[in-house]
Motif scaffolding. Structure first.
Motif, short mmCIF file in Angstrom:
data_model
loop_
_atom_site.label_atom_id
_atom_site.label_comp_id
_atom_site.label_asym_id
_atom_site.label_seq_id
_atom_site.Cartn_x
_atom_site.Cartn_y
_atom_site.Cartn_z
N PHE A 225 -4.34 5.50 -4.78
CA PHE A 225 -5.63 4.82 -4.78
C PHE A 225 -6.73 5.81 -5.17
O PHE A 225 -6.87 6.86 -4.54
N VAL B 7 -6.03 -5.63 -1.40
CA VAL B 7 -4.87 -4.97 -1.99
C VAL B 7 -3.62 -5.81 -1.78
O VAL B 7 -2.84 -6.04 -2.71
N GLU B 8 -3.43 -6.29 -0.56
CA GLU B 8 -2.16 -6.90 -0.19
C GLU B 8 -2.02 -8.36 -0.59
O GLU B 8 -0.91 -8.85 -0.76
N ILE C 176 0.83 -1.20 0.00
CA ILE C 176 0.00 0.00 0.00
C ILE C 176 0.87 1.26 0.00
O ILE C 176 0.55 2.23 -0.70
N LEU D 109 -6.36 3.29 4.16
CA LEU D 109 -5.26 3.22 3.19
C LEU D 109 -4.28 4.37 3.39
O LEU D 109 -3.07 4.20 3.22
N GLY E 92 -0.71 5.09 1.90
CA GLY E 92 -1.18 5.31 0.54
C GLY E 92 -1.41 6.77 0.21
O GLY E 92 -1.59 7.61 1.10
N ARG F 288 -8.16 -3.59 2.43
CA ARG F 288 -6.70 -3.68 2.61
C ARG F 288 -6.21 -5.09 2.30
O ARG F 288 -5.17 -5.29 1.66
#
Length: 263
Positions: free
Chosen positions: A8, A241-242, A3, A25, A30, A238
């Motif tokens: 984003f 995303v990861e 992130i 984020l 982010g 999250r």
């Protein structure tokens, strides 16, 4: 995908689940481009989080020129910060319930249906397509040559829609169906696509429910015995995303709740 130091783009990011995602984020490093129709809220959030890693664009997701301007301005910001686009998160959405035929035998207006579909479906597709040229050209990251992820918001209504949710369930069901298609279409670019289907969450939309409806929904909650919170949703974003293996799936985020056919 990490992130920290990625950008984003979050529509509907000035309130509700979108805002919770913005905060989470941002907390994890982010850079956040917030797209929302409510300028006062958006400006306040940038003031709260600081302008170093947040930026706001007043945006109508039902208008292609408005979305195009926001995407172009975000791309210019990315060029300045040198923080590549990591995720597209179309979180703007509305409910606006209504049955197709009312008790007076009158059909629902197309304007009411279009209002929901244009925000929940058309706006999502439009934002994604306008952002993709900026994501497909980013430098892929090791070890999987990943470029980014699209995280959409479906709903439990995509699985067990309730009376009066024809337009809403149709739009959220479309998001659910779109998820695997996007994952397959974009695999060649190293771009993933997932969607999250929350059930009864605390949000601006559910805040408009009557006390009767609220009590009825609380009766069918399994565990935990509470509505979901923005932080619960943001944590799931999250994870999407990861975790590079999350792809092509619509993830129910509902504490085992199944919506009843009658309230």
């Amino acid at each position: 995908m990490h992130i920290k130091d990625r950008t984003f783009i979050i529509s509907g990011g000035a309130s509700g689940l979108g805002l919770a995602t913005v905060r989470d984020l941002h907390f994890h490093g982010g850079y956040i481009s917030i797209l929302d129709l409510h300028a006062e809220n958006g400006i306040a959030i940038v003031r709260e989080l600081g302008p170093e890693r947040t930026i706001f664009f007043e945006t109508d997701v039902t208008s292609t020129p408005s979305l195009q301007a926001a995407v172009d301005s975000t791309a210019a910001w990315i060029a300045q910060t040198a923080k590549p686009l990591g995720a597209i998160i179309p979180a703007a959405g509305v409910g606006n319930p209504g049955k197709l035929i009312d008790r007076h035998n009158e059909p629902i207006s197309m304007a009411q249906l279009d209002f929901v579909l244009n925000i929940n479906l058309r706006g999502v597709l439009d934002l994604i397509r306008l952002c993709l040229p900026h994501m497909t050209t980013t430098i892929p990251t090791a070890p999987d040559n990943e470029r980014g992820v699209i995280i959409m918001v479906s709903s439990s209504a995509a699985f067990d829609g309730q009376p009066g949710q024809a337009a809403y369930a149709a739009s959220k069901g479309a998001i659910r169906s779109l998820t695997l298609v996007l994952a397959r279409d974009l695999a060649q670019y190293g771009i993933r696509a997932v969607s999250i289907a929350p059930s009864y969450f605390e949000s601006n939309m559910t805040a408009q429910m009557s006390e009767k409806v609220r009590r009825s929904l609380e009766k069918v909650l399994e565990f935990p015995k509470r509505p979901g919170k923005g932080e619960d949703f943001a944590r799931m974003v999250r994870g999407c995303v990861e975790n590079v293996m999350l792809n092509g799936e619509c993830i129910r985020l509902d504490g085992a709740t199944r919506m009843p056919s009658k309230l």
